[in-house]
Design a protein around this motif. Structure first.
Motif, PDB file in Angstrom:
ATOM      1  N   MET A   1       0.831  -1.202   0.000  1.00 22.09           N
ATOM      2  CA  MET A   1       0.000   0.000   0.000  1.00 22.09           C
ATOM      3  C   MET A   1       0.868   1.257   0.000  1.00 22.09           C
ATOM      4  SD  MET A   1      -2.607   1.317   2.956  1.00 22.09           S
ATOM      5  CE  MET A   1      -3.250   2.985   2.876  1.00 22.09           C
ATOM      6  N   LYS A   2       0.461   2.235  -0.771  1.00 24.04           N
ATOM      7  CA  LYS A   2       1.184   3.495  -0.827  1.00 24.04           C
ATOM      8  C   LYS A   2       0.834   4.333   0.403  1.00 24.04           C
ATOM      9  CE  LYS A   2       1.996   7.445  -3.859  1.00 24.04           C
ATOM     10  NZ  LYS A   2       1.652   8.068  -5.163  1.00 24.04           N
ATOM     11  N   HIS A   3       1.851   4.747   1.142  1.00 19.21           N
ATOM     12  CA  HIS A   3       1.616   5.551   2.346  1.00 19.21           C
ATOM     13  C   HIS A   3       1.486   7.025   1.988  1.00 19.21           C
ATOM     14  CE1 HIS A   3       2.117   2.523   5.488  1.00 19.21           C
ATOM     15  NE2 HIS A   3       3.028   1.966   4.700  1.00 19.21           N
ATOM     16  N   SER A   4       0.709   7.708   2.798  1.00 16.13           N
ATOM     17  CA  SER A   4       0.563   9.161   2.646  1.00 16.13           C
ATOM     18  C   SER A   4       0.874   9.808   3.987  1.00 16.13           C
ATOM     19  CB  SER A   4      -0.861   9.508   2.207  1.00 16.13           C
ATOM     20  OG  SER A   4      -1.017  10.911   2.094  1.00 16.13           O
ATOM     21  N   TYR A   5       1.759  10.798   3.964  1.00 11.23           N
ATOM     22  CA  TYR A   5       2.186  11.458   5.200  1.00 11.23           C
ATOM     23  C   TYR A   5       1.939  12.953   5.119  1.00 11.23           C
ATOM     24  CZ  TYR A   5       4.776   7.089   5.994  1.00 11.23           C
ATOM     25  OH  TYR A   5       5.126   5.782   6.165  1.00 11.23           O
ATOM     26  N   ARG A   6       1.695  13.539   6.279  1.00 15.58           N
ATOM     27  CA  ARG A   6       1.506  14.991   6.367  1.00 15.58           C
ATOM     28  C   ARG A   6       2.565  15.571   7.307  1.00 15.58           C
ATOM     29  NH1 ARG A   6      -4.610  16.154   7.882  1.00 15.58           N
ATOM     30  NH2 ARG A   6      -3.981  18.263   7.302  1.00 15.58           N
ATOM     31  N   ILE A   7       3.236  16.619   6.839  1.00  9.14           N
ATOM     32  CA  ILE A   7       4.289  17.273   7.618  1.00  9.14           C
ATOM     33  C   ILE A   7       3.934  18.750   7.777  1.00  9.14           C
ATOM     34  CG2 ILE A   7       6.733  17.915   7.687  1.00  9.14           C
ATOM     35  CD1 ILE A   7       7.308  15.469   5.932  1.00  9.14           C
ATOM     36  N   ALA A   8       4.010  19.244   8.992  1.00  9.70           N
ATOM     37  CA  ALA A   8       3.853  20.682   9.231  1.00  9.70           C
ATOM     38  C   ALA A   8       5.245  21.277   9.384  1.00  9.70           C
ATOM     39  CB  ALA A   8       3.022  20.942  10.481  1.00  9.70           C
ATOM     40  N   GLU A   9       5.623  22.149   8.447  1.00  9.80           N
ATOM     41  CA  GLU A   9       6.913  22.827   8.538  1.00  9.80           C
ATOM     42  C   GLU A   9       6.706  24.149   9.271  1.00  9.80           C
ATOM     43  OE1 GLU A   9      10.326  25.008   5.801  1.00  9.80           O
ATOM     44  OE2 GLU A   9       8.765  23.821   4.817  1.00  9.80           O
ATOM     45  N   ILE A  10       7.328  24.297  10.418  1.00 11.61           N
ATOM     46  CA  ILE A  10       7.197  25.512  11.218  1.00 11.61           C
ATOM     47  C   ILE A  10       8.515  26.266  11.169  1.00 11.61           C
ATOM     48  CG2 ILE A  10       6.688  26.477  13.482  1.00 11.61           C
ATOM     49  CD1 ILE A  10       5.127  23.963  14.136  1.00 11.61           C
ATOM     50  N   SER A  11       8.488  27.436  10.544  1.00  7.05           N
ATOM     51  CA  SER A  11       9.688  28.269  10.473  1.00  7.05           C
ATOM     52  C   SER A  11       9.694  29.228  11.650  1.00  7.05           C
ATOM     53  CB  SER A  11       9.717  29.059   9.164  1.00  7.05           C
ATOM     54  OG  SER A  11      10.758  30.010   9.196  1.00  7.05           O
ATOM     55  N   PHE A  12      10.790  29.197  12.415  1.00  5.45           N
ATOM     56  CA  PHE A  12      10.919  30.099  13.553  1.00  5.45           C
ATOM     57  C   PHE A  12      11.196  31.528  13.100  1.00  5.45           C
ATOM     58  CE2 PHE A  12      13.418  31.491  17.447  1.00  5.45           C
ATOM     59  CZ  PHE A  12      12.307  31.559  18.262  1.00  5.45           C
ATOM     60  N   GLY A  13      11.537  31.694  11.833  1.00  7.33           N
ATOM     61  CA  GLY A  13      11.920  33.001  11.315  1.00  7.33           C
ATOM     62  C   GLY A  13      10.761  33.840  10.819  1.00  7.33           C
ATOM     63  N   ARG A  14      11.087  34.759   9.902  1.00  3.81           N
ATOM     64  CA  ARG A  14      10.091  35.693   9.402  1.00  3.81           C
ATOM     65  C   ARG A  14       9.098  34.994   8.475  1.00  3.81           C
ATOM     66  NH1 ARG A  14      13.070  41.008   7.282  1.00  3.81           N
ATOM     67  NH2 ARG A  14      14.322  39.496   6.137  1.00  3.81           N
ATOM     68  N   PRO A  15       7.853  35.511   8.399  1.00  3.66           N
ATOM     69  CA  PRO A  15       6.803  34.860   7.591  1.00  3.66           C
ATOM     70  C   PRO A  15       6.976  35.103   6.097  1.00  3.66           C
ATOM     71  CG  PRO A  15       5.931  36.844   8.630  1.00  3.66           C
ATOM     72  CD  PRO A  15       7.323  36.664   9.164  1.00  3.66           C
ATOM     73  N   HIS A  16       7.949  34.415   5.476  1.00  5.63           N
ATOM     74  CA  HIS A  16       8.173  34.506   4.043  1.00  5.63           C
ATOM     75  C   HIS A  16       7.685  33.233   3.366  1.00  5.63           C
ATOM     76  CE1 HIS A  16      10.257  38.253   3.801  1.00  5.63           C
ATOM     77  NE2 HIS A  16      11.257  37.876   4.584  1.00  5.63           N
ATOM     78  N   TRP A  17       6.957  33.338   2.312  1.00  6.91           N
ATOM     79  CA  TRP A  17       6.660  32.230   1.409  1.00  6.91           C
ATOM     80  C   TRP A  17       6.008  31.031   2.097  1.00  6.91           C
ATOM     81  CZ3 TRP A  17      12.110  33.718   1.486  1.00  6.91           C
ATOM     82  CH2 TRP A  17      12.348  34.840   0.686  1.00  6.91           C
ATOM     83  N   ASP A  18       5.093  31.293   3.041  1.00  2.09           N
ATOM     84  CA  ASP A  18       4.340  30.195   3.632  1.00  2.09           C
ATOM     85  C   ASP A  18       3.410  29.614   2.571  1.00  2.09           C
ATOM     86  OD1 ASP A  18       5.605  30.779   5.924  1.00  2.09           O
ATOM     87  OD2 ASP A  18       3.890  31.606   6.995  1.00  2.09           O
ATOM     88  N   ALA A  19       3.487  28.329   2.366  1.00  2.00           N
ATOM     89  CA  ALA A  19       2.704  27.705   1.309  1.00  2.00           C
ATOM     90  C   ALA A  19       2.583  26.218   1.577  1.00  2.00           C
ATOM     91  CB  ALA A  19       3.369  27.942  -0.054  1.00  2.00           C
ATOM     92  N   ALA A  20       1.705  25.564   0.823  1.00  2.00           N
ATOM     93  CA  ALA A  20       1.560  24.108   0.878  1.00  2.00           C
ATOM     94  C   ALA A  20       2.164  23.513  -0.382  1.00  2.00           C
ATOM     95  CB  ALA A  20       0.096  23.729   1.002  1.00  2.00           C
ATOM     96  N   TYR A  21       2.791  22.350  -0.247  1.00  2.00           N
ATOM     97  CA  TYR A  21       3.329  21.677  -1.426  1.00  2.00           C
ATOM     98  C   TYR A  21       3.322  20.170  -1.192  1.00  2.00           C
ATOM     99  CZ  TYR A  21       7.754  21.817   1.277  1.00  2.00           C
ATOM    100  OH  TYR A  21       8.718  21.696   2.238  1.00  2.00           O
ATOM    101  N   GLU A  22       3.476  19.405  -2.271  1.00  2.00           N
ATOM    102  CA  GLU A  22       3.439  17.952  -2.220  1.00  2.00           C
ATOM    103  C   GLU A  22       4.594  17.372  -3.021  1.00  2.00           C
ATOM    104  OE1 GLU A  22      -0.388  16.352  -3.314  1.00  2.00           O
ATOM    105  OE2 GLU A  22      -1.438  18.156  -2.623  1.00  2.00           O
ATOM    106  N   PHE A  23       4.998  16.170  -2.659  1.00  2.00           N
ATOM    107  CA  PHE A  23       6.025  15.477  -3.436  1.00  2.00           C
ATOM    108  C   PHE A  23       5.936  13.979  -3.165  1.00  2.00           C
ATOM    109  CE2 PHE A  23       8.016  16.816   0.560  1.00  2.00           C
ATOM    110  CZ  PHE A  23       8.610  15.637   1.011  1.00  2.00           C
ATOM    111  N   GLU A  24       6.561  13.206  -4.042  1.00  2.00           N
ATOM    112  CA  GLU A  24       6.643  11.755  -3.897  1.00  2.00           C
ATOM    113  C   GLU A  24       8.079  11.396  -3.523  1.00  2.00           C
ATOM    114  OE1 GLU A  24       3.952   9.662  -4.438  1.00  2.00           O
ATOM    115  OE2 GLU A  24       2.730  11.471  -4.759  1.00  2.00           O
ATOM    116  N   PHE A  25       8.226  10.462  -2.594  1.00  2.00           N
ATOM    117  CA  PHE A  25       9.564  10.022  -2.212  1.00  2.00           C
ATOM    118  C   PHE A  25       9.508   8.570  -1.772  1.00  2.00           C
ATOM    119  CE2 PHE A  25      12.996   9.346   0.879  1.00  2.00           C
ATOM    120  CZ  PHE A  25      14.097   9.754   0.131  1.00  2.00           C
TER     121      PHE A  25
END
Length: 710
Positions: A1-25
């Motif tokens: 079965m193909k797994h699907s994962y969700r990651i929350a990227e939290i940048s401690f720095g300034r609010p630049h380029w906050d966005a959602a993206y997807e990839f296969e690995f």
């Protein structure tokens, strides 16, 4: 079965380029959502509390790095605050992975001629990439120029390596690590910095390379980055929008050290890669330097070069003298060098009464207890005793351990600055190493403080383990023992499977998955409970493959099926609500509470005397073991976390076996098999009020039968 994962990227720095993206690995699908908190620790905490049941991992970027200079490590207080935030899923910041990968890439780029250090290299802030600066400084000393005096202090002084550089760097870091990061960067640019811009740019005019990662570089405004113009900029982040912004500074070229084979998405960075690799390889616990090294580096020659700058530091003169003194002292006193060390502390005020000479404390007014505990915590750590003559039943090898004590209760430690506790434990680690110990274990709160052993292991001269793998194993071992003594469940003589239902609450967490996989091999029925149905479904399918004879059900509410459960294992992070109503439990049910804080309290136990609630199992080490101090356990029993340290020493497996909050089920199985091979035995079963005796188990059984017959 193909797994699907969700990651929350939290940048401690300034609010630049906050966005959602997807990839296969590696055959799995990943969804990443990026958030920024503008240097707010509370912002990070709120996001983790909000998202902890919605994601599989947190990728923490732009954190203040852990900086190593000679024998001392500098950990920013905000880093400690963030990595100490409770989370049921991994907190990944790329530490270890980043250092290994950067050195690997740098060596390859130099060997290929893409980077030629002889042209001069400028580090605007060398402390933020210490391993790169150290590697180049040792090989191309005259080519290195350091700008930390400008970027951190605002002084237009371009530094080249000199004998007092380390002393100066330590002084700067001691000041910098107490300040908020927002006020410790060029965001808080001074008038002196503005006046010195042209001076700094002129000083690096003939330098060919600038080593500076994009997030740090972008903290400068465009007018402050003249030192980049016309230079080859070496970075180690991958983000096209940031690179587009940096190109406005007119660098000659941009060289990215981030490994090309892992650039599966343009926004990929080391923190997200850390989370991705851990999830793909089912390694929820932080990987050690050795493990990252094996995963990232195939070239053994490069691995040997990189190890010098990531893992080791020269031994200080003080450490050498201390080790020599201990060797002489051991010979004079005819004492054997300890093979391992372990750290304990007072679990409550009453523990102080077991210390020789302090028994009179029982007559002290209770209102003085807190004041005494605070005063006692000022006493430096000391050698409390020894564990001698641990002998493997398999090999006959004998080892001895030294036990250090921190005279502080959990309440005092919890209210103490983590950095203060770190320094005390790191001092113990160095003393243990100087005495000859090859590894050290952390007991009780010492393995919970801060990021739960990770930073201590990074700073220690010998490997550190928290012992949580054997603690989890011993707990399930104790659970099995109690179920047999309760004699309420039948076992199929043909298959050996128990005819009953086991329930795991918090099943998709690290401890929950360990418990679920092991219980599926024993019970005919298994119920998995967690907040997210999709993760439960994935876990169910995984377990079904390894235990096809087990009937598995899933639920998001524990109360629905709790009345049917014969055994419950709770492994949650429910800080503010009850995960299951104790009054719904089946008479005779056995509850194994692995959660910290506990899901069931002493009041729950009093409400249901027909239900047996256990916390953990302790063990007995093999051999004619001698323990020359009072550990607070009956007979020769020791804590399972101490036993893990001893077992790894018997095995000659000197590594950071268990780190961080997460426990890997394969390591729980591995350490259990190791324990049985060497002759470790289960000693006692722990409940809310102490050791649970066979008499208490029988009483619980009789009450349960009485209720069932009504």
């Amino acid at each position: 079965m193909k797994h699907s994962y969700r990651i929350a990227e939290i940048s401690f720095g300034r609010p630049h380029w906050d966005a959602a993206y997807e990839f296969e690995f590696n055959g799995s699908h990943f969804e990443v959502q990026r958030f920024s908190v503008n240097f707010s620790v509370d912002g990070v905490r709120r996001l983790i509390e909000t998202l902890r049941n919605q994601v599989d991992a947190f990728a923490l970027t732009s954190l203040p790095p852990v900086i190593k200079l000679e024998q001392k490590s500098y950990v920013h207080r905000q880093y400690l605050e963030i990595m100490g935030i409770p989370s049921p899923v991994p907190l990944c910041d790329g530490t270890g992975l980043r250092e290994i990968a950067n050195i690997n890439s740098l060596v390859k780029n130099i060997e290929s001629g893409k980077i030629q250090p002889e042209g001069g290299i400028f580090f605007p802030s060398a402390v933020f990439c210490a391993e790169l600066e150290e590697y180049i400084r040792h090989r191309y000393r005259k080519s290195v120029y350091i700008g930390d005096a400008y970027s951190l202090l605002g002084v237009p002084w371009l530094i080249q390596p000199f004998p007092g550089l380390m002393t100066l760097s330590k002084l700067v870091l001691n000041v910098a690590n107490f300040k908020d990061l927002r006020n410790n960067t060029p965001l808080a640019e001074t008038k002196l910095q503005k006046m010195s811009r042209s001076s700094l740019a002129a000083q690096v005019e003939n330098v060919q390379y600038v080593f500076c990662d994009l997030p740090f570089l972008l903290l400068f405004d465009s007018a402050a980055t003249e030192f980049v113009r016309g230079k080859d900029l070496v970075i180690w982040s991958s983000h096209p929008l940031m690179e587009a912004e940096v190109k406005k500074y007119n660098p000659r070229s941009i060289i990215n050290l981030f490994p090309e084979n892992y650039r599966v998405h343009p926004y990929m960075n080391y923190s997200v890669l850390d989370a991705t690799l851990r999830l793909v390889h089912n390694r929820t616990a932080p990987l050690s330097i050795e493990e990252w090294e094996q995963l990232m580096t195939e070239d053994t020659e490069i691995r040997q070069v990189a190890r010098k700058y990531v893992m080791t530091r020269n031994t200080s003169t003080q450490a050498k003298i201390s080790k020599g003194i201990n060797v002489v002292k051991n010979k004079i006193l005819s004492e054997k060098e300890p093979d391992f060390a372990f750290v304990i502390h007072a679990l409550s005020h009453s523990d102080f009464m077991r210390v020789p000479g302090l028994s009179a404390l029982k007559y002290m007014p209770k209102e003085w207890n807190d004041s005494f505990d605070k005063m006692a915590s000022k006493v430096p750590p000391f050698v409390h005793g020894h564990v001698k003559h641990v002998i493997s039943e398999e090999s006959g090898k004998e080892i001895n351990g030294i036990i250090y004590a921190l005279p502080a209760t959990p309440k005092v430690l919890k209210n103490t600055d983590p950095e203060v506790v770190y320094r005390k434990i790191e001092g113990i680690c160095y003393d243990a190493a100087n005495r000859g110990a090859k590894m050290i274990g952390l007991g009780a709160y010492t393995k919970i403080v801060g990021d739960q052993g990770i930073t201590i292991n990074q700073n220690s001269p010998i490997p550190v383990t928290t012992g949580n793998s054997l603690s989890a194993s011993a707990t399930l071992w104790a659970l099995n023992d109690v179920v047999k003594k309760m004699r309420l469940l039948n076992q199929d003589p043909r298959t050996g499977m128990v005819d009953g239902m086991a329930m795991v609450i918090g099943a998709t967490g690290s401890i929950g998955q360990v418990s679920a996989k092991l219980l599926s091999l024993v019970f005919k029925k298994l119920c998995l409970v967690a907040p997210r149905m999709n993760r439960l479904q994935e876990l169910k399918e995984t377990i079904q493959k390894m235990a096809p004879d087990c009937e598995i059900t899933i639920a998001t509410d524990a109360n629905e099926l709790a009345p049917q459960a014969d055994v419950l294992v709770t492994a949650t992070s429910a800080f503010d609500h009850k995960i299951v109503d104790v009054m719904l439990l089946k008479p005779g049910a056995v509850v194994c509470d692995c959660s910290r804080p506990l899901d069931f309290d002493i009041e729950d136990a009093k409400k249901r005397p027909d239900v047996l609630i256990i916390e953990s199992g302790e063990v007995i080490l093999p051999g004619p073991v001698e323990i020359d101090f009072d550990m607070g356990l009956p007979g020769k029993a020791v804590y399972a976390c101490l036993a893990e340290t001893a077992l790894l020493t018997l095995e000659g497996q000197f590594e950071a076996f268990t780190m961080g909050r997460d426990i890997e089920w394969n390591k729980v199985k591995q350490i259990y098999r190791m324990a049985r091979r060497h002759g470790v035995q289960l000693a006692a079963i722990q409940g809310h009020t102490g050791i649970i005796t066979d008499k208490e188990i029988e009483l619980t059984r009789q009450l349960a039968l009485s209720k069932r017959n009504k």
